[in-house]
Design an enzyme around this catalytic site. Structure first.
Site, PDB file in Angstrom:
ATOM      1  CE  LYS A 139     -12.788  -9.663 -10.526  1.00 28.96           C
ATOM      2  NZ  LYS A 139     -12.672 -10.233  -9.124  1.00 28.96           N
ATOM      3  CE1 TYR A 225     -11.285 -13.549 -13.704  1.00 26.34           C
ATOM      4  CE2 TYR A 225     -12.430 -13.504 -11.608  1.00 26.34           C
ATOM      5  CZ  TYR A 225     -11.313 -13.228 -12.359  1.00 26.34           C
ATOM      6  OH  TYR A 225     -10.230 -12.639 -11.784  1.00 26.34           O
TER       7      TYR A 225
HETATM    8  P1  NDP Z   1      -7.767  -7.280  -0.148  1.00 21.28           P
HETATM    9  O1  NDP Z   1      -8.855  -7.091   0.830  1.00 21.28           O
HETATM   10  O2  NDP Z   1      -6.812  -8.384   0.104  1.00 21.28           O
HETATM   11  O3  NDP Z   1      -6.899  -5.942  -0.248  1.00 21.28           O
HETATM   12  C1  NDP Z   1      -7.478  -4.690  -0.508  1.00 21.28           C
HETATM   13  C2  NDP Z   1      -6.499  -3.605  -0.073  1.00 21.28           C
HETATM   14  O4  NDP Z   1      -7.073  -2.346  -0.388  1.00 21.28           O
HETATM   15  C3  NDP Z   1      -6.257  -3.560   1.442  1.00 21.28           C
HETATM   16  O5  NDP Z   1      -5.237  -4.423   1.863  1.00 21.28           O
HETATM   17  C4  NDP Z   1      -5.865  -2.119   1.647  1.00 21.28           C
HETATM   18  O6  NDP Z   1      -4.497  -1.939   1.279  1.00 21.28           O
HETATM   19  C5  NDP Z   1      -6.667  -1.374   0.568  1.00 21.28           C
HETATM   20  N1  NDP Z   1      -7.857  -0.688   1.101  1.00 21.28           N
HETATM   21  C6  NDP Z   1      -8.065   0.649   1.020  1.00 21.28           C
HETATM   22  N2  NDP Z   1      -9.234   0.973   1.573  1.00 21.28           N
HETATM   23  C7  NDP Z   1      -9.787  -0.182   2.027  1.00 21.28           C
HETATM   24  C8  NDP Z   1     -11.001  -0.452   2.713  1.00 21.28           C
HETATM   25  N3  NDP Z   1     -11.906   0.495   3.022  1.00 21.28           N
HETATM   26  N4  NDP Z   1     -11.251  -1.746   3.034  1.00 21.28           N
HETATM   27  C9  NDP Z   1     -10.386  -2.727   2.710  1.00 21.28           C
HETATM   28  N5  NDP Z   1      -9.223  -2.497   2.067  1.00 21.28           N
HETATM   29  C10 NDP Z   1      -8.911  -1.233   1.727  1.00 21.28           C
HETATM   30  O7  NDP Z   1      -8.423  -7.408  -1.585  1.00 21.28           O
HETATM   31  P2  NDP Z   1      -7.810  -8.085  -2.881  1.00 21.28           P
HETATM   32  O8  NDP Z   1      -6.390  -7.738  -3.012  1.00 21.28           O
HETATM   33  O9  NDP Z   1      -8.180  -9.514  -2.910  1.00 21.28           O
HETATM   34  O10 NDP Z   1      -8.691  -7.370  -4.048  1.00 21.28           O
HETATM   35  C11 NDP Z   1      -8.440  -6.050  -4.467  1.00 21.28           C
HETATM   36  C12 NDP Z   1      -9.035  -5.841  -5.855  1.00 21.28           C
HETATM   37  O11 NDP Z   1      -8.392  -6.712  -6.763  1.00 21.28           O
HETATM   38  C13 NDP Z   1     -10.529  -6.134  -5.976  1.00 21.28           C
HETATM   39  O12 NDP Z   1     -11.127  -5.208  -6.835  1.00 21.28           O
HETATM   40  C14 NDP Z   1     -10.594  -7.514  -6.571  1.00 21.28           C
HETATM   41  O13 NDP Z   1     -11.766  -7.741  -7.336  1.00 21.28           O
HETATM   42  C15 NDP Z   1      -9.357  -7.502  -7.443  1.00 21.28           C
HETATM   43  N6  NDP Z   1      -8.806  -8.861  -7.603  1.00 21.28           N
HETATM   44  C16 NDP Z   1      -8.578  -9.310  -8.856  1.00 21.28           C
HETATM   45  C17 NDP Z   1      -8.089 -10.564  -9.059  1.00 21.28           C
HETATM   46  C18 NDP Z   1      -7.812 -11.038 -10.443  1.00 21.28           C
HETATM   47  O14 NDP Z   1      -7.574 -12.224 -10.610  1.00 21.28           O
HETATM   48  N7  NDP Z   1      -7.793 -10.171 -11.449  1.00 21.28           N
HETATM   49  C19 NDP Z   1      -7.840 -11.483  -7.942  1.00 21.28           C
HETATM   50  C20 NDP Z   1      -8.052 -10.882  -6.650  1.00 21.28           C
HETATM   51  C21 NDP Z   1      -8.539  -9.615  -6.505  1.00 21.28           C
HETATM   52  P3  NDP Z   1      -3.503  -1.016   2.124  1.00 21.28           P
HETATM   53  O15 NDP Z   1      -3.408  -1.652   3.476  1.00 21.28           O
HETATM   54  O16 NDP Z   1      -2.256  -1.069   1.338  1.00 21.28           O
HETATM   55  O17 NDP Z   1      -4.114   0.345   2.161  1.00 21.28           O
END
Ligand code: NDP
Length: 381
Positions: A139, A225
């Site tokens: 989401k 949410y």
């Molecule tokens: P983070 O910033 O912690 O992680 C995002 C990851 O995406 C990065 O670590 C990286 O992984 C990858 N990535 C690729 N391109 C980019 C870029 N340009 N900038 C930043 N990161 C990039 O985010 P979250 O894990 O918190 O969130 C990710 C998704 O999950 C979002 O859409 C968020 O809304 C969703 N989410 C949903 C939740 C829920 O409860 N359902 C809770 C938290 C988040 P790598 O280093 O492996 O390439």
């Protein structure tokens, strides 16, 4: 109200919401034409190894019954060896964003779970579908209705299943709210308050504050949410919305919305009031009905959630929501059980998000929504 045990709750699920429970004895009802057709546990590849994948999804996948962590897709080289050793992932199941499409040939991976910044959801969900993999998309589903349509069409064309990462639909408190609504436990619902907000103080350079990567601020991140709560709190899709935006820390929220309130009108006459913010803490669902009230607080974090009502407390044992969510989706593919959060639900919420932004741009005007029953799954009969 008496407390409901996990065992009774599970029974309810197997006989009620999991109306297709009988199908559980018929493995492989779905996923035909895919390499999932001879399995009882499906392989998931996580795309984007950030905070949510690292601290929630990967640990949950160690507990799931119908799926397991089989692969990773990352743009950060150092994460490859770390995850490979932590989770025993073979090098052949590790991809980056460039060679990702080769995943099509990988028989260990049945489901691609897109956990990237919001603006990348559509691209990777579509590439996953084209690779013949089932898709879970986090989401908000995407950053526009147009992108949601493109994801849905790609999955339909490829004949793969699509689920949105709305974990709450698989956890018991939210299911109990849906049951109240479905069974009219408290009579006609007149008013729902739905709040989802947290105070952001982190790095101002984070992607959530960058419009190009996030598509929007609090509304995209937490507002979905509130929209969800208002809808499962009434069991209806709203007819119209009007909204207001407030900015109290413009020096920090330079590109994205900080605080939004919106009023939703429902076909039954119920009013929904939603609040979302990146500058306040709130986590609540409250419904006032003709014959009482029900409330969850917290209502939408990872749990344990808590609930109360005019009939007494609502209490369930806590289990990982992510475990329940991923098992539900895998079970949907394997056994044809309900898809609790299909693409239509993610698209519906994005229609409301776009209408809220439109209302704000027009100074709070009322925006009609033509949603019908779109995305209403497992609510009213
Ligand atoms: P983070 O910033 O912690 O992680 C995002 C990851 O995406 C990065 O670590 C990286 O992984 C990858 N990535 C690729 N391109 C980019 C870029 N340009 N900038 C930043 N990161 C990039 O985010 P979250 O894990 O918190 O969130 C990710 C998704 O999950 C979002 O859409 C968020 O809304 C969703 N989410 C949903 C939740 C829920 O409860 N359902 C809770 C938290 C988040 P790598 O280093 O492996 O390439």
């Amino acid at each position: 109200m008496k407390k409901i045990s996990r065992r009774v709750f599970n029974k309810k699920l197997s006989t009620g919401l999991f109306g297709a429970g009988a199908l559980a004895s018929m493995p492989f009802a779905c996923g035909m034409g895919h390499n999932s057709s001879k399995k009882t546990s499906l392989g998931i590849a996580l795309v984007g190894l950030g905070s949510y994948s690292t601290y929630q999804l990967a640990p949950a996948l160690a507990q799931t019954k119908h799926c397991h962590l089989a692969g990773i897709v990352t743009g950060t080289k150092e994460k490859e060896s770390l995850w490979a050793s932590n989770y025993n992932i073979p090098v052949t199941n590790i991809y980056n964003y460039q060679n990702f499409d080769e995943i099509a040939k990988n028989k260990d991976i049945d489901i691609v779970y897109v956990v990237l910044p919001n603006s990348l959801h559509a691209e990777f969900s579509i590439r996953a579908a084209k690779a013949g993999k089932h898709v879970i998309c986090e989401k908000p589903m995407a950053i526009s209705v147009e992108e949601c349509d493109a994801i849905i069409q790609s999955c339909e064309k490829a004949g793969v299943n699509l689920g949105i990462g709305y974990r709450l639909h698989s956890e018991p408190y939210t299911q109990e709210v849906k049951r109240f609504v479905k069974e009219n436990t408290f009579g006609k619902i007149n008013y729902v308050l739905a709040e989802a907000a947290y105070r952001s103080t982190g790095n101002p350079g984070q992607w959530r504050l960058n419009k190009r990567l996030s598509g929007g601020g609090a509304l995209m991140n937490m507002g979905v949410y509130s929209i969800q709560s208002a809808i499962y709190g009434t069991g209806e899709n709203p007819l119209s919305v009007s909204a207001q935006e407030y900015s109290t820390r413009p020096e920090y929220f330079k590109e994205t919305d900080e605080t939004i309130t919106a009023q939703l009108k429902f076909p039954s006459g119920a009013l929904g009031n939603i609040f979302t913010s990146h500058n306040a803490n709130a986590n609540r669902l409250y419904a006032s009905c003709d014959s009482g009230w029900f409330a969850l607080e917290p209502a939408n974090n990872y749990g344990p959630l808590a609930g109360n009502s005019s009939l007494g407390p609502i209490a369930f044992e806590h289990e990982s929501q992510q475990k329940l969510q991923m098992d539900d989706f895998a079970s949907h593919i394997l056994y044809g059980t309900e898809n609790r959060a299909p693409g239509a639900m993610g698209k519906r919420d994005m229609i409301i998000v776009e209408a809220i932004y439109k209302s704000i741009a027009e100074g709070g005007s009322t925006i009609p929504l033509n949603l019908g029953n779109m995305g209403l799954v497992g609510y009213r009969p």
